[in-house]
Design a protein around this motif. Structure first.
Motif, PDB file in Angstrom:
ATOM      1  N   TYR A  70      -3.260 -27.194 -37.976  1.00  0.00           N
ATOM      2  CA  TYR A  70      -2.477 -28.247 -37.336  1.00  0.00           C
ATOM      3  C   TYR A  70      -3.018 -29.623 -37.690  1.00  0.00           C
ATOM      4  N   VAL A  71      -2.132 -30.599 -37.692  1.00  0.00           N
ATOM      5  CA  VAL A  71      -2.481 -31.941 -38.137  1.00  0.00           C
ATOM      6  C   VAL A  71      -3.036 -32.788 -36.996  1.00  0.00           C
ATOM      7  N   ASN A  72      -2.481 -32.645 -35.805  1.00  0.00           N
ATOM      8  CA  ASN A  72      -2.873 -33.491 -34.675  1.00  0.00           C
ATOM      9  C   ASN A  72      -3.679 -32.761 -33.610  1.00  0.00           C
ATOM     10  N   SER A  73      -3.983 -31.509 -33.820  1.00  0.00           N
ATOM     11  CA  SER A  73      -4.795 -30.730 -32.884  1.00  0.00           C
ATOM     12  C   SER A  73      -5.566 -29.680 -33.668  1.00  0.00           C
ATOM     13  N   GLU A  74      -6.443 -28.955 -32.981  1.00  0.00           N
ATOM     14  CA  GLU A  74      -7.244 -27.904 -33.613  1.00  0.00           C
ATOM     15  C   GLU A  74      -6.767 -26.535 -33.135  1.00  0.00           C
ATOM     16  N   PRO A  75      -6.751 -25.523 -34.020  1.00  0.00           N
ATOM     17  CA  PRO A  75      -6.434 -24.158 -33.606  1.00  0.00           C
ATOM     18  C   PRO A  75      -7.667 -23.468 -33.036  1.00  0.00           C
ATOM     19  N   ALA A  76      -7.484 -22.276 -32.493  1.00  0.00           N
ATOM     20  CA  ALA A  76      -8.626 -21.494 -32.035  1.00  0.00           C
ATOM     21  C   ALA A  76      -9.395 -20.890 -33.207  1.00  0.00           C
ATOM     22  N   SER A  77      -8.760 -20.745 -34.352  1.00  0.00           N
ATOM     23  CA  SER A  77      -9.434 -20.230 -35.542  1.00  0.00           C
ATOM     24  C   SER A  77     -10.395 -21.275 -36.092  1.00  0.00           C
ATOM     25  N   ASN A  78     -11.407 -20.813 -36.826  1.00  0.00           N
ATOM     26  CA  ASN A  78     -12.403 -21.695 -37.417  1.00  0.00           C
ATOM     27  C   ASN A  78     -12.263 -21.751 -38.926  1.00  0.00           C
ATOM     28  N   MET A  79     -12.896 -22.755 -39.525  1.00  0.00           N
ATOM     29  CA  MET A  79     -13.007 -22.797 -40.971  1.00  0.00           C
ATOM     30  C   MET A  79     -13.931 -21.664 -41.419  1.00  0.00           C
ATOM     31  N   ALA A  80     -13.924 -21.368 -42.707  1.00  0.00           N
ATOM     32  CA  ALA A  80     -14.698 -20.250 -43.221  1.00  0.00           C
ATOM     33  C   ALA A  80     -16.184 -20.446 -42.959  1.00  0.00           C
ATOM     34  N   ALA A  81     -16.890 -19.340 -42.687  1.00  0.00           N
ATOM     35  CA  ALA A  81     -18.332 -19.400 -42.459  1.00  0.00           C
ATOM     36  C   ALA A  81     -19.050 -19.890 -43.701  1.00  0.00           C
ATOM     37  N   ARG A  82     -20.129 -20.662 -43.489  1.00  0.00           N
ATOM     38  CA  ARG A  82     -20.987 -21.187 -44.544  1.00  0.00           C
ATOM     39  C   ARG A  82     -20.236 -22.109 -45.501  1.00  0.00           C
ATOM     40  N   SER A  83     -19.189 -22.776 -44.979  1.00  0.00           N
ATOM     41  CA  SER A  83     -18.412 -23.695 -45.808  1.00  0.00           C
ATOM     42  C   SER A  83     -18.645 -25.141 -45.380  1.00  0.00           C
ATOM     43  N   LEU A  84     -18.262 -26.045 -46.251  1.00  0.00           N
ATOM     44  CA  LEU A  84     -18.415 -27.473 -46.009  1.00  0.00           C
ATOM     45  C   LEU A  84     -17.092 -28.149 -46.316  1.00  0.00           C
ATOM     46  N   GLY A  85     -16.645 -29.033 -45.414  1.00  0.00           N
ATOM     47  CA  GLY A  85     -15.367 -29.705 -45.598  1.00  0.00           C
ATOM     48  C   GLY A  85     -15.500 -31.208 -45.461  1.00  0.00           C
ATOM     49  N   PHE A  86     -14.633 -31.932 -46.187  1.00  0.00           N
ATOM     50  CA  PHE A  86     -14.603 -33.396 -46.134  1.00  0.00           C
ATOM     51  C   PHE A  86     -13.172 -33.838 -45.843  1.00  0.00           C
ATOM     52  N   ARG A  87     -13.038 -34.745 -44.880  1.00  0.00           N
ATOM     53  CA  ARG A  87     -11.730 -35.285 -44.529  1.00  0.00           C
ATOM     54  C   ARG A  87     -11.752 -36.807 -44.600  1.00  0.00           C
ATOM     55  N   LEU A  88     -10.614 -37.364 -44.960  1.00  0.00           N
ATOM     56  CA  LEU A  88     -10.400 -38.797 -44.830  1.00  0.00           C
ATOM     57  C   LEU A  88      -9.017 -38.990 -44.234  1.00  0.00           C
ATOM     58  N   THR A  89      -8.983 -39.522 -43.004  1.00  0.00           N
ATOM     59  CA  THR A  89      -7.736 -39.715 -42.285  1.00  0.00           C
ATOM     60  C   THR A  89      -7.433 -41.192 -42.169  1.00  0.00           C
ATOM     61  N   GLY A  90      -6.200 -41.572 -42.455  1.00  0.00           N
ATOM     62  CA  GLY A  90      -5.735 -42.940 -42.266  1.00  0.00           C
ATOM     63  C   GLY A  90      -4.570 -42.955 -41.298  1.00  0.00           C
ATOM     64  N   LYS A  91      -4.635 -43.856 -40.324  1.00  0.00           N
ATOM     65  CA  LYS A  91      -3.562 -43.993 -39.340  1.00  0.00           C
ATOM     66  C   LYS A  91      -3.019 -45.413 -39.374  1.00  0.00           C
ATOM     67  N   GLY A  92      -1.709 -45.533 -39.390  1.00  0.00           N
ATOM     68  CA  GLY A  92      -1.050 -46.833 -39.312  1.00  0.00           C
ATOM     69  C   GLY A  92      -0.228 -46.902 -38.041  1.00  0.00           C
ATOM     70  N   MET A  93      -0.297 -48.039 -37.345  1.00  0.00           N
ATOM     71  CA  MET A  93       0.383 -48.141 -36.051  1.00  0.00           C
ATOM     72  C   MET A  93       0.776 -49.584 -35.767  1.00  0.00           C
ATOM     73  N   ARG A  94       1.721 -49.715 -34.867  1.00  0.00           N
ATOM     74  CA  ARG A  94       2.186 -51.027 -34.422  1.00  0.00           C
ATOM     75  C   ARG A  94       1.620 -51.285 -33.034  1.00  0.00           C
TER      76      ARG A  94
END
Length: 287
Positions: free
Chosen positions: A24-48
């Motif tokens: 999901y994009v705006n929330s987290e699921p109960a499932s996890n990312m893979a064990a022993r893995s590493l992830g990188f995110r870059l999120t940009g938000k635009g708003m008025r």
């Protein structure tokens, strides 16, 4: 060796695609990312910004650690021009999720997890730019605006290509660095969400290199508890999104969020989100 490598990568691809509609994009699921893995995110938000009609952006770099199949941790930073003039770093947060229930069946599974989050933010509670003398923002959050702690439960049900998830949590807001919560503001909130994700492509799995396309719609709500009567508001937002996953490792999210109903005075009622994420598997050695 080539046959063994293909089999391993195929299994990884099947695993990724089987749960892709849970990312999901705006929330987290109960499932996890893979064990022993590493992830990188870059999120940009635009708003008025509601108080003066100006446009603002927030950037959220994030590093994710798959500690085990049951535990994952996120470390995020925040920077924006929302609350003060000019772009500046605002603080950071740590998020941890522990999956304590997993019931797997063919083409379906049910999972539950508990999460905690803590944030330390250096921001005023109301913008310091523009003409905002009569403006009040009662929508506090831990995603760059306010310090605090939160925790709750997540339940996710996968049914073939459809994944449904719900979250219920409690948030306690604390004073920001160099800024105290104004009198009358609510320091407590109940958060809730209902998310649905559908795997649209590929229609038939042939290779882990196939691009996945997922469609999402999420309902995101909050109710303030305590504080002055005007601060005890609530709202319900809707956030449709589209997601692409490349080579089972890299994803691109696009989402638009807007309010459906509510009576809470807020900074932002509409926002756009763009996110890029990349995951590296088997980074940490198995003990």
């Amino acid at each position: 060796m080539k046959r063994i490598l293909f089999t391993v990568m195929t299994l990884l691809g099947i695993t990724g695609i089987a749960s892709a509609q849970e990312l999901y994009v705006n929330s987290e699921p109960a499932s996890n990312m893979a064990a022993r893995s590493l992830g990188f995110r870059l999120t940009g938000k635009g708003m008025r910004m509601d108080y003066d009609g100006s446009n603002a952006i927030r950037v959220e770099p994030e590093v994710m650690f798959g500690i085990s199949k049951k535990l994952m941790v996120h470390v995020a930073g925040y920077g924006s021009n929302m609350m003060q003039s000019g772009f500046r770093m605002e603080g950071g947060s740590v998020y941890a999720k522990y999956r304590f229930l997993s019931q797997d069946q063919q083409h379906s599974h049910f999972r539950m997890a508990a999460y905690v989050k803590g944030a330390v933010i250096d921001n005023p509670f109301m913008p310091t730019t523009g003409n905002h003398q009569s403006y009040v923002n009662y929508d506090l959050d831990l995603d760059g605006n306010n310090s605090g702690v939160s925790g709750g439960l997540i339940a996710t049900q996968l049914l073939h290509k459809l994944a449904l998830s719900t979250t219920v949590g409690y948030t306690r807001y604390l004073n920001n660095v160099n800024h105290n919560i104004p009198d009358g503001f609510s320091s407590n909130a109940v958060n809730y969400s209902l998310s649905a994700g559908y795997l649209l492509l590929p229609v038939k799995y042939k290779s882990y290199k196939q691009t996945n396309m997922n469609l999402y719609v999420e309902l995101l709500g909050k109710t303030n508890a305590g504080g002055a009567a005007l601060a005890r508001g609530n709202y319900l937002d809707i956030a449709p999104a589209i997601q692409f996953i490349f080579n089972s490792t890299t994803r691109l999210d696009l989402s638009y969020r807007t309010q459906l109903a509510g009576n809470m005075d807020r900074n932002v009622y509409n926002s756009f989100l763009v996110r890029v994420e990349h995951n590296i598997f088997n980074v940490f050695k198995k003990k």
